[in-house]
Design an enzyme around this catalytic site. Structure first.
Site, short mmCIF file in Angstrom:
data_model
loop_
_atom_site.label_atom_id
_atom_site.label_comp_id
_atom_site.label_asym_id
_atom_site.label_seq_id
_atom_site.Cartn_x
_atom_site.Cartn_y
_atom_site.Cartn_z
N SER A 142 32.63 46.21 81.84
CA SER A 142 33.42 46.92 83.35
C SER A 142 32.82 48.43 83.52
O SER A 142 33.23 48.68 84.76
CB SER A 142 34.96 46.81 83.15
OG SER A 142 35.44 47.31 82.06
N ASP A 157 42.81 53.52 86.30
CA ASP A 157 43.85 52.54 86.30
C ASP A 157 44.37 52.36 84.82
O ASP A 157 44.87 51.44 84.36
CB ASP A 157 43.22 51.13 86.67
CG ASP A 157 42.08 50.52 85.73
OD1 ASP A 157 41.67 51.30 84.70
OD2 ASP A 157 41.54 49.52 86.09
N HIS A 161 39.98 52.38 83.07
CA HIS A 161 38.64 52.84 83.59
C HIS A 161 38.76 54.05 84.15
O HIS A 161 39.86 54.54 84.46
CB HIS A 161 38.31 51.64 84.66
CG HIS A 161 38.22 50.32 84.14
ND1 HIS A 161 39.32 49.45 84.20
CD2 HIS A 161 37.27 49.61 83.09
CE1 HIS A 161 38.99 48.34 83.51
NE2 HIS A 161 37.85 48.42 83.05
#
Length: 361
Positions: A33, A333, A336
């Site tokens: 991610s 968040d 990340h």
């Protein structure tokens, strides 16, 4: 006088011819991610549907793109700096991949899913590094046909191999596996990454950028889940969790050692270590210097608590809220980073501050 002028012209010629920046004509990206530009979302994002909705993408794109941030990622800033288009996800239909392709999938691990099934750890996705390498092999014939054509094409391509490996520790730790158990995985994870790098060099990759792991003990996720009443569990320089950062450092040391071995074995390749760990620690130690005026250990988007992180009510879920200015935060968040943080990392990669070899020569 004539000799002096002639000498100046000759010296200038060699100076500019040898110092002109290397021109990459494409970027080929693998990872999780931290690099995914949409594959996870295209696959349905069942494990984390919030990435398909605002506030993800709110800062730059003003709509969700599948990136796990408020805006652009490191790979986006590198592409922009090289004058290349932002990388399309491999699973996007009707895309032209000649100038770049992104195989990264959020939740991806270096080790295959079977390893985690054996230890009863549930993953977000089964699209591990081996699957991404298979996708690359399947795409390769459309990028170049002959060995000579492939050599020329990949010589001008930048391969971004990661970050990958972090989820091999994240999922087991969140699932309750002991730190000792997870630490025992590290050599196997690094070996898998090294084998992937070697496989890419054998297929013609010459320029490879390999990021290490972040100092995970500084992330709101871990500061929340592994909060301790014992002061000695924290680094008094930054209030990060020492043992979790030691795990990341162990991974990075083994990875750097593996890269050194690969350099000796493949002297024709430029395998560059990207020091994400030191980059983030610099931000944590001097947040205001890098523009993170709202701090580094509290998430911009979350649902409250000391670090604005709640695993059961993540960013984008009902009850979560977004900070007014994400650019002043390091963490987006809780897991990340913000676009601003990724921009700072990309700048350091491009100017050599966060790499052990220059990326641009």
């Amino acid at each position: 006088m004539k000799l002096t002028v002639l000498s100046f012209i000759i010296i200038s010629f060699f100076h500019f011819s040898h110092s002109s920046p290397q021109k990459f004509t494409s970027i080929i990206s693998f990872g999780n991610s931290l690099a995914d530009t949409g594959n996870f979302l295209i696959l349905g994002a069942a494990a984390f549907p919030f990435v398909g909705h605002l506030p993800y993408g709110i800062t730059y794109f003003h709509h969700p793109t599948g990136r796990f941030s408020d805006g652009r990622l490191v790979v986006d800033f590198i592409a922009e700096s090289l004058g290349l288009p932002l990388l399309p996800p491999y699973l996007a239909s009707h895309e032209n991949f000649r100038q770049g392709v992104n195989f990264a999938v959020a939740g991806a691990t270096a080790l295959d899913p079977a390893f985690f099934q054996e230890i009863d750890v549930v993953l977000w996705t089964n699209y591990s590094l081996s699957t991404q390498l298979r996708w690359f092999d399947e795409l390769k014939p459309s990028l170049c046909k002959t060995p000579q054509e492939c050599n020329e094409y990949f010589k001008k391509s930048l391969f971004l191999v990661g970050e990958i490996g972090g989820n091999d520790y994240n999922f087991p730790l969140v699932a309750g596996k002991s730190l000792a158990d997870v630490t025992s995985f590290v050599p196997k994870v690094v070996q898998t990454i090294a084998e992937a790098i070697e496989r890419l060099t054998e297929r013609g990759a010459v320029n490879l950028l390999v990021p290490g792991n972040l100092p995970i003990g500084c992330l709101p996720l871990y500061l929340t889940l592994f909060a301790s009443m014992e002061k000695e569990d924290y680094d008094d320089r930054n209030w990060c969790l020492i043992k979790l950062n030691n795990l990341a450092r162990y991974h990075n040391e083994l990875l750097k050692s593996a890269i050194e071995q690969l350099r000796r074995k493949h002297p024709e390749a430029r395998i560059i270590y990207a020091d994400y760990y030191s980059a983030l620690l610099q931000f944590v130690h001097s947040p205001r210097h890098f523009g993170f005026y709202s701090g580094t250990q509290k998430a911009c988007c979350g649902s409250g608590g000391q670090y604005n992180f709640n695993l059961t009510a993540p960013c984008g879920s009902v009850g979560s809220h977004v900070c007014k200015d994400p650019s002043t935060y390091l963490s987006w968040d809780g897991i990340h980073l913000t676009e601003a943080a990724y921009h700072q990392i990309a700048n350091g990669l491009l100017d050599g501050s966060f790499t052990d070899l220059p990326l641009i020569i």
